[in-house]
Motif scaffolding. Sequence first.
Motif, PDB file in Angstrom:
ATOM      1  N   LEU A 213     -48.217  32.246 -35.941  1.00  0.00           N
ATOM      2  CA  LEU A 213     -46.913  32.638 -36.489  1.00  0.00           C
ATOM      3  C   LEU A 213     -46.867  34.114 -36.866  1.00  0.00           C
ATOM      4  O   LEU A 213     -45.798  34.709 -36.915  1.00  0.00           O
ATOM      5  N   HIS A 214     -48.024  34.704 -37.094  1.00  0.00           N
ATOM      6  CA  HIS A 214     -48.069  36.120 -37.438  1.00  0.00           C
ATOM      7  C   HIS A 214     -47.570  36.999 -36.296  1.00  0.00           C
ATOM      8  O   HIS A 214     -47.106  38.112 -36.530  1.00  0.00           O
ATOM      9  N   TRP A 215     -47.683  36.540 -35.060  1.00  0.00           N
ATOM     10  CA  TRP A 215     -47.143  37.316 -33.940  1.00  0.00           C
ATOM     11  C   TRP A 215     -45.937  36.638 -33.293  1.00  0.00           C
ATOM     12  O   TRP A 215     -45.087  37.310 -32.721  1.00  0.00           O
ATOM     13  N   LEU A 216     -45.821  35.298 -33.413  1.00  0.00           N
ATOM     14  CA  LEU A 216     -44.668  34.629 -32.818  1.00  0.00           C
ATOM     15  C   LEU A 216     -43.360  34.985 -33.510  1.00  0.00           C
ATOM     16  O   LEU A 216     -42.337  35.190 -32.853  1.00  0.00           O
ATOM     17  N   ILE A 217     -43.363  35.051 -34.824  1.00  0.00           N
ATOM     18  CA  ILE A 217     -42.126  35.363 -35.547  1.00  0.00           C
ATOM     19  C   ILE A 217     -41.660  36.789 -35.246  1.00  0.00           C
ATOM     20  O   ILE A 217     -40.500  36.984 -34.888  1.00  0.00           O
ATOM     21  N   PRO A 218     -42.529  37.813 -35.321  1.00  0.00           N
ATOM     22  CA  PRO A 218     -42.064  39.146 -34.914  1.00  0.00           C
ATOM     23  C   PRO A 218     -41.600  39.183 -33.451  1.00  0.00           C
ATOM     24  O   PRO A 218     -40.621  39.855 -33.126  1.00  0.00           O
ATOM     25  N   LEU A 219     -42.268  38.438 -32.560  1.00  0.00           N
ATOM     26  CA  LEU A 219     -41.829  38.364 -31.172  1.00  0.00           C
ATOM     27  C   LEU A 219     -40.400  37.838 -31.085  1.00  0.00           C
ATOM     28  O   LEU A 219     -39.562  38.389 -30.370  1.00  0.00           O
ATOM     29  N   CYS A 220     -40.112  36.797 -31.828  1.00  0.00           N
ATOM     30  CA  CYS A 220     -38.776  36.190 -31.803  1.00  0.00           C
ATOM     31  C   CYS A 220     -37.710  37.106 -32.391  1.00  0.00           C
ATOM     32  O   CYS A 220     -36.519  36.936 -32.109  1.00  0.00           O
ATOM     33  N   LEU A 221     -38.106  38.049 -33.202  1.00  0.00           N
ATOM     34  CA  LEU A 221     -37.148  38.971 -33.813  1.00  0.00           C
ATOM     35  C   LEU A 221     -36.992  40.271 -33.033  1.00  0.00           C
ATOM     36  O   LEU A 221     -36.099  41.060 -33.332  1.00  0.00           O
ATOM     37  N   ASP A 222     -37.816  40.504 -32.035  1.00  0.00           N
ATOM     38  CA  ASP A 222     -37.781  41.746 -31.260  1.00  0.00           C
ATOM     39  C   ASP A 222     -36.697  41.661 -30.198  1.00  0.00           C
ATOM     40  O   ASP A 222     -36.855  41.000 -29.175  1.00  0.00           O
ATOM     41  N   GLN A 223     -35.575  42.326 -30.424  1.00  0.00           N
ATOM     42  CA  GLN A 223     -34.436  42.256 -29.509  1.00  0.00           C
ATOM     43  C   GLN A 223     -34.754  42.781 -28.118  1.00  0.00           C
ATOM     44  O   GLN A 223     -34.228  42.296 -27.129  1.00  0.00           O
ATOM     45  N   GLN A 224     -35.615  43.788 -28.001  1.00  0.00           N
ATOM     46  CA  GLN A 224     -35.942  44.324 -26.682  1.00  0.00           C
ATOM     47  C   GLN A 224     -36.672  43.278 -25.844  1.00  0.00           C
ATOM     48  O   GLN A 224     -36.375  43.098 -24.671  1.00  0.00           O
ATOM     49  N   ILE A 225     -37.604  42.589 -26.441  1.00  0.00           N
ATOM     50  CA  ILE A 225     -38.340  41.560 -25.716  1.00  0.00           C
ATOM     51  C   ILE A 225     -37.413  40.418 -25.330  1.00  0.00           C
ATOM     52  O   ILE A 225     -37.477  39.890 -24.229  1.00  0.00           O
ATOM     53  N   ILE A 226     -36.517  40.052 -26.222  1.00  0.00           N
ATOM     54  CA  ILE A 226     -35.638  38.919 -25.976  1.00  0.00           C
ATOM     55  C   ILE A 226     -34.597  39.241 -24.912  1.00  0.00           C
ATOM     56  O   ILE A 226     -34.279  38.421 -24.066  1.00  0.00           O
ATOM     57  N   THR A 227     -34.042  40.442 -24.918  1.00  0.00           N
ATOM     58  CA  THR A 227     -32.922  40.756 -24.037  1.00  0.00           C
ATOM     59  C   THR A 227     -33.306  41.458 -22.755  1.00  0.00           C
ATOM     60  O   THR A 227     -32.524  41.489 -21.816  1.00  0.00           O
ATOM     61  N   ASP A 228     -34.498  42.043 -22.667  1.00  0.00           N
ATOM     62  CA  ASP A 228     -34.893  42.798 -21.479  1.00  0.00           C
ATOM     63  C   ASP A 228     -36.091  42.124 -20.808  1.00  0.00           C
ATOM     64  O   ASP A 228     -37.212  42.259 -21.264  1.00  0.00           O
TER      65      ASP A 228
ATOM     66  N   ALA B 267     -39.856  36.147 -46.307  1.00  0.00           N
ATOM     67  CA  ALA B 267     -39.499  37.411 -45.664  1.00  0.00           C
ATOM     68  C   ALA B 267     -40.609  37.786 -44.683  1.00  0.00           C
ATOM     69  O   ALA B 267     -41.797  37.648 -44.993  1.00  0.00           O
ATOM     70  N   VAL B 268     -40.237  38.245 -43.499  1.00  0.00           N
ATOM     71  CA  VAL B 268     -41.223  38.546 -42.460  1.00  0.00           C
ATOM     72  C   VAL B 268     -42.319  39.494 -42.954  1.00  0.00           C
ATOM     73  O   VAL B 268     -43.501  39.244 -42.703  1.00  0.00           O
ATOM     74  N   PRO B 269     -42.005  40.573 -43.681  1.00  0.00           N
ATOM     75  CA  PRO B 269     -43.093  41.449 -44.141  1.00  0.00           C
ATOM     76  C   PRO B 269     -44.087  40.753 -45.076  1.00  0.00           C
ATOM     77  O   PRO B 269     -45.219  41.189 -45.224  1.00  0.00           O
ATOM     78  N   LEU B 270     -43.682  39.653 -45.700  1.00  0.00           N
ATOM     79  CA  LEU B 270     -44.557  38.928 -46.623  1.00  0.00           C
ATOM     80  C   LEU B 270     -45.273  37.754 -45.964  1.00  0.00           C
ATOM     81  O   LEU B 270     -46.027  37.030 -46.615  1.00  0.00           O
ATOM     82  N   LEU B 271     -45.055  37.560 -44.676  1.00  0.00           N
ATOM     83  CA  LEU B 271     -45.633  36.436 -43.958  1.00  0.00           C
ATOM     84  C   LEU B 271     -47.152  36.400 -44.076  1.00  0.00           C
ATOM     85  O   LEU B 271     -47.762  35.346 -44.202  1.00  0.00           O
TER      86      LEU B 271
END
Length: 102
Positions: free
Chosen positions: A68-83, A55-59
């Motif tokens: 991976l501590h910042w790449l995984i949250p980056l990949c899950l951030d819809q604003q960054i991905i779509t805008d 689970a991401v909070p337990l990473l």
Amino acid sequence: MNRQCREETSLAINGWQHIVDMHCGADIIINVFRTFDDLIYDAADVTDEEPQIVAVPLLWEHAVIPNLHWLIPLCLDQQIITDPHSRPAMGAHNLFFEDNPS
């Protein structure tokens, strides 16, 4: 990405989305992708690296490579991905790292 996933987990997962390329030195480019699929729960240990679902909070509690501590949250951030305007520091999906940062 499909082939790499199949080789390392025995899973044929489709729908990979390219997120970013990380340029680390003159000859190293790391391509980052994401996908979402419940097949991940069927991952098999086909290499010497055992697949783990975390689970991401337990990473932070697991031994993972530090980025991976910042790449995984980056990949899950819809604003960054779509805008594309929300990622000015990345410039067109690229991150550049110096060989010897000071």
